[in-house]
Design a protein around this motif. Structure first.
Motif, PDB file in Angstrom:
ATOM      1  N   ARG A  93       0.827  -1.216   0.000  1.00 35.13           N
ATOM      2  CA  ARG A  93       0.000   0.000   0.000  1.00 35.13           C
ATOM      3  C   ARG A  93       0.860   1.265   0.000  1.00 35.13           C
ATOM      4  O   ARG A  93       0.346   2.369  -0.105  1.00 35.13           O
ATOM      5  CB  ARG A  93      -0.900   0.017   1.232  1.00 35.13           C
ATOM      6  N   GLU A  94       2.162   1.091   0.187  1.00 35.88           N
ATOM      7  CA  GLU A  94       3.127   2.193   0.287  1.00 35.88           C
ATOM      8  C   GLU A  94       2.848   3.067   1.502  1.00 35.88           C
ATOM      9  O   GLU A  94       3.008   4.287   1.487  1.00 35.88           O
ATOM     10  CB  GLU A  94       3.172   3.015  -1.005  1.00 35.88           C
ATOM     11  N   TRP A  95       2.434   2.406   2.601  1.00 34.97           N
ATOM     12  CA  TRP A  95       2.191   3.085   3.865  1.00 34.97           C
ATOM     13  C   TRP A  95       3.361   2.915   4.828  1.00 34.97           C
ATOM     14  O   TRP A  95       3.483   3.663   5.790  1.00 34.97           O
ATOM     15  CB  TRP A  95       0.927   2.554   4.528  1.00 34.97           C
ATOM     16  N   ALA A  96       4.177   1.905   4.608  1.00 36.60           N
ATOM     17  CA  ALA A  96       5.340   1.634   5.468  1.00 36.60           C
ATOM     18  C   ALA A  96       6.432   1.024   4.612  1.00 36.60           C
ATOM     19  O   ALA A  96       6.176   0.550   3.501  1.00 36.60           O
ATOM     20  CB  ALA A  96       4.954   0.682   6.597  1.00 36.60           C
ATOM     21  N   PHE A  97       7.652   1.071   5.134  1.00 37.36           N
ATOM     22  CA  PHE A  97       8.747   0.420   4.414  1.00 37.36           C
ATOM     23  C   PHE A  97       9.728  -0.196   5.401  1.00 37.36           C
ATOM     24  O   PHE A  97       9.865   0.263   6.532  1.00 37.36           O
ATOM     25  CB  PHE A  97       9.459   1.386   3.464  1.00 37.36           C
ATOM     26  N   ARG A  98      10.369  -1.260   4.920  1.00 40.55           N
ATOM     27  CA  ARG A  98      11.398  -1.954   5.693  1.00 40.55           C
ATOM     28  C   ARG A  98      12.761  -1.420   5.264  1.00 40.55           C
ATOM     29  O   ARG A  98      12.988  -1.160   4.099  1.00 40.55           O
ATOM     30  CB  ARG A  98      11.402  -3.455   5.386  1.00 40.55           C
ATOM     31  N   GLY A  99      13.642  -1.333   6.221  1.00 32.43           N
ATOM     32  CA  GLY A  99      15.028  -0.995   5.944  1.00 32.43           C
ATOM     33  C   GLY A  99      15.904  -1.800   6.885  1.00 32.43           C
ATOM     34  O   GLY A  99      15.409  -2.427   7.827  1.00 32.43           O
ATOM     35  N   ARG A 100      17.162  -1.825   6.634  1.00 36.06           N
ATOM     36  CA  ARG A 100      18.087  -2.494   7.542  1.00 36.06           C
ATOM     37  C   ARG A 100      18.311  -1.614   8.762  1.00 36.06           C
ATOM     38  O   ARG A 100      18.458  -0.401   8.653  1.00 36.06           O
ATOM     39  CB  ARG A 100      19.435  -2.756   6.862  1.00 36.06           C
ATOM     40  N   SER A 101      18.343  -2.247   9.895  1.00 37.31           N
ATOM     41  CA  SER A 101      18.605  -1.521  11.132  1.00 37.31           C
ATOM     42  C   SER A 101      20.010  -0.946  11.092  1.00 37.31           C
ATOM     43  O   SER A 101      20.946  -1.615  10.631  1.00 37.31           O
ATOM     44  CB  SER A 101      18.459  -2.478  12.319  1.00 37.31           C
ATOM     45  N   LYS A 102      20.147   0.257  11.589  1.00 40.95           N
ATOM     46  CA  LYS A 102      21.481   0.873  11.647  1.00 40.95           C
ATOM     47  C   LYS A 102      22.318   0.296  12.773  1.00 40.95           C
ATOM     48  O   LYS A 102      23.534   0.401  12.758  1.00 40.95           O
ATOM     49  CB  LYS A 102      21.328   2.384  11.805  1.00 40.95           C
ATOM     50  N   THR A 103      21.656  -0.335  13.748  1.00 39.93           N
ATOM     51  CA  THR A 103      22.385  -0.882  14.891  1.00 39.93           C
ATOM     52  C   THR A 103      22.591  -2.392  14.804  1.00 39.93           C
ATOM     53  O   THR A 103      23.481  -2.931  15.449  1.00 39.93           O
ATOM     54  CB  THR A 103      21.644  -0.567  16.212  1.00 39.93           C
ATOM     55  N   ASP A 104      21.752  -3.086  13.999  1.00 35.99           N
ATOM     56  CA  ASP A 104      21.858  -4.542  13.870  1.00 35.99           C
ATOM     57  C   ASP A 104      21.444  -4.919  12.452  1.00 35.99           C
ATOM     58  O   ASP A 104      20.263  -4.978  12.132  1.00 35.99           O
ATOM     59  CB  ASP A 104      20.951  -5.234  14.897  1.00 35.99           C
ATOM     60  N   ARG A 105      22.443  -5.202  11.610  1.00 37.45           N
ATOM     61  CA  ARG A 105      22.176  -5.454  10.193  1.00 37.45           C
ATOM     62  C   ARG A 105      21.344  -6.716   9.953  1.00 37.45           C
ATOM     63  O   ARG A 105      20.837  -6.928   8.869  1.00 37.45           O
ATOM     64  CB  ARG A 105      23.488  -5.522   9.418  1.00 37.45           C
ATOM     65  N   ARG A 106      21.191  -7.563  10.960  1.00 38.02           N
ATOM     66  CA  ARG A 106      20.396  -8.783  10.791  1.00 38.02           C
ATOM     67  C   ARG A 106      18.908  -8.506  10.917  1.00 38.02           C
ATOM     68  O   ARG A 106      18.090  -9.353  10.589  1.00 38.02           O
ATOM     69  CB  ARG A 106      20.785  -9.827  11.849  1.00 38.02           C
ATOM     70  N   ARG A 107      18.556  -7.348  11.375  1.00 42.40           N
ATOM     71  CA  ARG A 107      17.157  -7.052  11.641  1.00 42.40           C
ATOM     72  C   ARG A 107      16.644  -5.954  10.709  1.00 42.40           C
ATOM     73  O   ARG A 107      17.392  -5.078  10.292  1.00 42.40           O
ATOM     74  CB  ARG A 107      17.044  -6.706  13.107  1.00 42.40           C
ATOM     75  N   HIS A 108      15.356  -6.049  10.401  1.00 40.97           N
ATOM     76  CA  HIS A 108      14.700  -5.005   9.619  1.00 40.97           C
ATOM     77  C   HIS A 108      14.128  -3.953  10.565  1.00 40.97           C
ATOM     78  O   HIS A 108      13.619  -4.278  11.620  1.00 40.97           O
ATOM     79  CB  HIS A 108      13.536  -5.580   8.798  1.00 40.97           C
ATOM     80  N   SER A 109      14.229  -2.713  10.152  1.00 37.13           N
ATOM     81  CA  SER A 109      13.562  -1.643  10.893  1.00 37.13           C
ATOM     82  C   SER A 109      12.414  -1.151  10.021  1.00 37.13           C
ATOM     83  O   SER A 109      12.489  -1.186   8.798  1.00 37.13           O
ATOM     84  CB  SER A 109      14.540  -0.510  11.202  1.00 37.13           C
TER      85      SER A 109
END
Length: 161
Positions: A92-108
């Motif tokens: 829906r382009e209401w949210a987006f995932r990115g790589r966490s700046k503190t833990d590259r294994r997790r999505h923010s």
């Protein structure tokens, strides 16, 4: 503004006896939750949201960078269900995932401007639907209710740990 009058409901007078359910918080909370969420779902039916999407979007907006795992835990949903919800919010382009700046294994997760605009409209609908019920309580009563419900939630989390 007219004085708020408490609404007393006697289930027995309504022809329904609660029996043993009368002693359980969960039943009473579920009954209220079903009514409020049903009214809200009807108010935002045009969005075609799946269960949990509004709450997820609201939590992402309030907690930019939150992980899917944190969201799943807070909302009380299985991680696989949370993935489906976030997938739909991204479509829906209401949210987006990115790589966490503190833990590259997790999505923010973050909300988009379009998502914020839609969330604002849905919150307006929520304020209207809950406002009908809130009129029966004073501000002090609502504050106390919020405090007690938050305390109950914390106790439930502690009991599950």
């Amino acid at each position: 503004m007219p004085a708020r009058q408490p609404v007393a409901i006697d289930a027995a007078k309504e022809g329904v006896k609660l029996g043993r359910l009368d002693d359980f918080l969960g039943f009473r909370l579920r009954r209220v939750q079903n009514s409020l969420s049903g009214n809200f779902a009807q108010a935002i039916a045009s969005y075609g949201l799946r269960s949990g999407e509004f709450t997820t979007l609201a939590l992402v907006a309030a907690n930019p960078g939150i992980s899917q795992n944190e969201l799943a835990r807070e909302v009380g949903l299985d991680k696989s269900v949370m993935v489906l919800i976030v997938d739909d919010l991204e479509k829906r382009e209401w949210a987006f995932r990115g790589r966490s700046k503190t833990d590259r294994r997790r999505h923010s997760l973050s909300i988009t401007p379009a998502g914020q605009a839609e969330l604002d409209a849905m919150f307006a609908a929520l304020e209207r639907t809950e406002g009908i019920v809130e009129q029966g309580f004073s501000r002090a009563e609502l504050n106390l209710l919020h405090e007690l419900l938050d305390r109950m939630h914390a106790l439930c989390i502690d009991a599950a740990a």
